[in-house]
Design a protein around this motif. Structure first.
Motif, PDB file in Angstrom:
ATOM      1  N   ASP A  83      27.345 -46.050  34.196  1.00 54.96           N
ATOM      2  CA  ASP A  83      27.391 -47.154  35.199  1.00 54.96           C
ATOM      3  C   ASP A  83      28.681 -46.902  36.093  1.00 54.96           C
ATOM      4  O   ASP A  83      28.871 -47.064  37.361  1.00 54.96           O
ATOM      5  N   PHE A  84      29.888 -46.620  35.368  1.00 55.57           N
ATOM      6  CA  PHE A  84      31.127 -46.456  35.844  1.00 55.57           C
ATOM      7  C   PHE A  84      31.076 -45.234  36.755  1.00 55.57           C
ATOM      8  O   PHE A  84      31.543 -45.385  38.133  1.00 55.57           O
TER       9      PHE A  84
ATOM     10  N   LYS B   6      28.524 -43.938  38.165  1.00 53.49           N
ATOM     11  CA  LYS B   6      27.636 -44.402  39.460  1.00 53.49           C
ATOM     12  C   LYS B   6      28.722 -45.294  40.515  1.00 53.49           C
ATOM     13  O   LYS B   6      28.761 -45.052  41.874  1.00 53.49           O
ATOM     14  N   ILE B   7      29.274 -46.292  40.057  1.00 52.53           N
ATOM     15  CA  ILE B   7      30.255 -47.245  40.874  1.00 52.53           C
ATOM     16  C   ILE B   7      31.306 -46.535  41.274  1.00 52.53           C
ATOM     17  O   ILE B   7      31.541 -46.562  42.637  1.00 52.53           O
ATOM     18  N   SER B   8      31.894 -45.516  40.755  1.00 50.86           N
ATOM     19  CA  SER B   8      33.020 -44.723  41.258  1.00 50.86           C
ATOM     20  C   SER B   8      32.478 -43.701  42.459  1.00 50.86           C
ATOM     21  O   SER B   8      33.377 -43.701  43.187  1.00 50.86           O
TER      22      SER B   8
ATOM     23  N   ILE C 191      30.157 -44.153  44.371  1.00 52.27           N
ATOM     24  CA  ILE C 191      29.758 -45.113  45.734  1.00 52.27           C
ATOM     25  C   ILE C 191      30.855 -45.363  46.227  1.00 52.27           C
ATOM     26  O   ILE C 191      31.110 -45.226  47.456  1.00 52.27           O
ATOM     27  N   ALA C 192      32.022 -45.912  45.239  1.00 52.54           N
ATOM     28  CA  ALA C 192      33.193 -45.932  46.172  1.00 52.54           C
ATOM     29  C   ALA C 192      34.134 -44.912  46.726  1.00 52.54           C
ATOM     30  O   ALA C 192      34.440 -45.277  47.726  1.00 52.54           O
TER      31      ALA C 192
ATOM     32  N   LEU D  37      30.410 -52.202  30.215  1.00 53.16           N
ATOM     33  CA  LEU D  37      30.404 -51.067  31.409  1.00 53.16           C
ATOM     34  C   LEU D  37      30.204 -49.760  30.732  1.00 53.16           C
ATOM     35  O   LEU D  37      31.043 -49.323  29.885  1.00 53.16           O
TER      36      LEU D  37
END
Length: 80
Positions: free
Chosen positions: A9-10, A12-14, A16-17, A5
């Protein structure tokens, strides 16, 4: 297949969350479609009878006002 990861990317995911959590918290709460029905046990009880109000007592007498103000010296240092 790449299983690592990456930092981007991390993030982006955090992000969005985090947006999903805030969006879920902003949702209006659902209102009930029908009013709740009263139970028969609540209808069968009687309210307690009112009693006479207690008699008022005399207000305490005012005492002498305390001295207002500062005592002693106040020293400060302004560095400039």
């Amino acid at each position: 297949m790449d299983t690592k990861l990456k930092r981007r990317d991390f993030l982006k995911i955090s992000a969005i969350a985090g947006i999903a959590v805030v969006a879920a918290a902003c949702q209006p709460q659902a209102t009930p479609t029908t009013a709740p029905q009263a139970t028969t046990a609540a209808q069968a009880t009687e309210a307690p009878k009112a009693t006479a109000a207690p008699k008022a007592t005399e207000a305490p007498k005012a005492t002498e006002a305390p001295e207002v103000g500062f005592q002693g010296k106040i020293q400060f240092y302004a560095q400039s």
